[in-house]
Design an enzyme around this catalytic site. Sequence first.
Site, PDB file in Angstrom:
ATOM      1  N   LYS A  55       6.961   7.027   2.879  1.00 53.33           N
ATOM      2  CA  LYS A  55       6.572   6.494   4.193  1.00 53.33           C
ATOM      3  C   LYS A  55       7.435   7.112   5.303  1.00 53.33           C
ATOM      4  O   LYS A  55       6.921   7.486   6.357  1.00 53.33           O
ATOM      5  CB  LYS A  55       6.656   4.953   4.169  1.00 53.33           C
ATOM      6  CG  LYS A  55       5.540   4.354   3.309  1.00 53.33           C
ATOM      7  CD  LYS A  55       5.743   2.891   2.926  1.00 53.33           C
ATOM      8  CE  LYS A  55       4.627   2.454   1.962  1.00 53.33           C
ATOM      9  NZ  LYS A  55       4.796   1.101   1.416  1.00 53.33           N
ATOM     10  N   GLN A  99       9.387  -3.456   2.185  1.00 57.52           N
ATOM     11  CA  GLN A  99       8.750  -2.987   0.953  1.00 57.52           C
ATOM     12  C   GLN A  99       8.596  -4.130  -0.054  1.00 57.52           C
ATOM     13  O   GLN A  99       9.565  -4.814  -0.378  1.00 57.52           O
ATOM     14  CB  GLN A  99       9.555  -1.823   0.349  1.00 57.52           C
ATOM     15  CG  GLN A  99       8.919  -1.209  -0.883  1.00 57.52           C
ATOM     16  CD  GLN A  99       7.553  -0.578  -0.622  1.00 57.52           C
ATOM     17  OE1 GLN A  99       7.352   0.110   0.373  1.00 57.52           O
ATOM     18  NE2 GLN A  99       6.601  -0.814  -1.504  1.00 57.52           N
ATOM     19  N   ASP A 122       2.397  -3.094   8.949  1.00 54.72           N
ATOM     20  CA  ASP A 122       1.912  -3.056   7.563  1.00 54.72           C
ATOM     21  C   ASP A 122       0.934  -4.213   7.317  1.00 54.72           C
ATOM     22  O   ASP A 122       0.375  -4.345   6.231  1.00 54.72           O
ATOM     23  CB  ASP A 122       3.118  -3.163   6.617  1.00 54.72           C
ATOM     24  CG  ASP A 122       2.837  -2.609   5.232  1.00 54.72           C
ATOM     25  OD1 ASP A 122       1.970  -1.716   5.116  1.00 54.72           O
ATOM     26  OD2 ASP A 122       3.466  -3.061   4.261  1.00 54.72           O
TER      27      ASP A 122
END
Length: 281
Positions: A55, A99, A122
């Site tokens: 990412k 994450q 996200d």
Amino acid sequence: MDTLILDGKATAASYEAQFTSEVNQLTTTAEGAKPILATILVGADPASATYVRMKGEACRRIGMDSKRIELGDATTTDELLAVIDELNADPNVHGILLQHPVPAQIDERACFDRIALEKDVDGVTCLGFGQMAMGEDVYGSATPAGIMRLLNAYDLKLSGLHAVVVGRSPILGKPMAMMLLNANCTVTICHSRTENLESHIKQADIIVGAVGKPEFIKADWIKDGAIVVDAGYHPGGVGDIELAPLHGRVKALTPVPGGVGPMTINTLIAQTLEAGKKAMS
Ligand code: NAP
């Protein structure tokens, strides 16, 4: 029937070229300021570390910056919440990625929900999910939003189709179902307690496999002419759907690898760029 291959790798690459020129333009007009994605990795899981690295690399490829925060295995919920609070308050951070998964002692849901909506690039907060479900223009959960962007890139008509989503996780199956509903599909959601799974899948004009089990969905459960989306990725390069026998029989399919995966990261950077543009405007 010719099966259209929904090439996520090529689609993501063409979007990246567009994003690079947008970032260039932004840095010229906003006195060198760049959109910045903060990534938070908690613990030492090698797969998570790889995803976070990929990412960060995607940000750099298009000229954006990323700020990497790594926390130890023993991090508490309060410590992680404090890190998120700092990033929320930092005007130089435009997007925050926590994450998944975090170590078991941490309340992951509380931490996701602490991310400010305008930095939730996200698409993991309950607030963002609710607004997306209501059809508001918010950042979607990256994997299903990436799938929608891939389907749209190929101009596939979705309205009126019967979509069957297998999986109901908060980051994939549930938001996927809402996005397809918002695209005027008739949606069935299947999960581990679903009875007669095969008969549901046989009804699908669009099937989304988000189960997490290699080739769990069998090719002969899928009807001719369907659109097949496989979100899974397992060692050996197979997904959640038995794809090989479907070539020549279905209308379109996402390959594994190179289908859904590249679009997930691409969506994260697209949404970070958008957040950066909004903050700098
Ligand atoms: P998850 O949280 O483990 O959820 C799996 C879902 O599958 C659950 O809703 C579960 O039902 C359902 N399920 C399990 N066994 C089933 C069965 N026998 N019949 C029907 N449904 C069943 O997984 P996830 O995070 O959503 O990920 C799903 C897949 O997508 C995995 O292969 C993962 O690697 C992949 N993925 C890919 C990306 C990407 O960027 N490409 C991103 C995220 C995930 P219950 O709710 O009843 O337990």
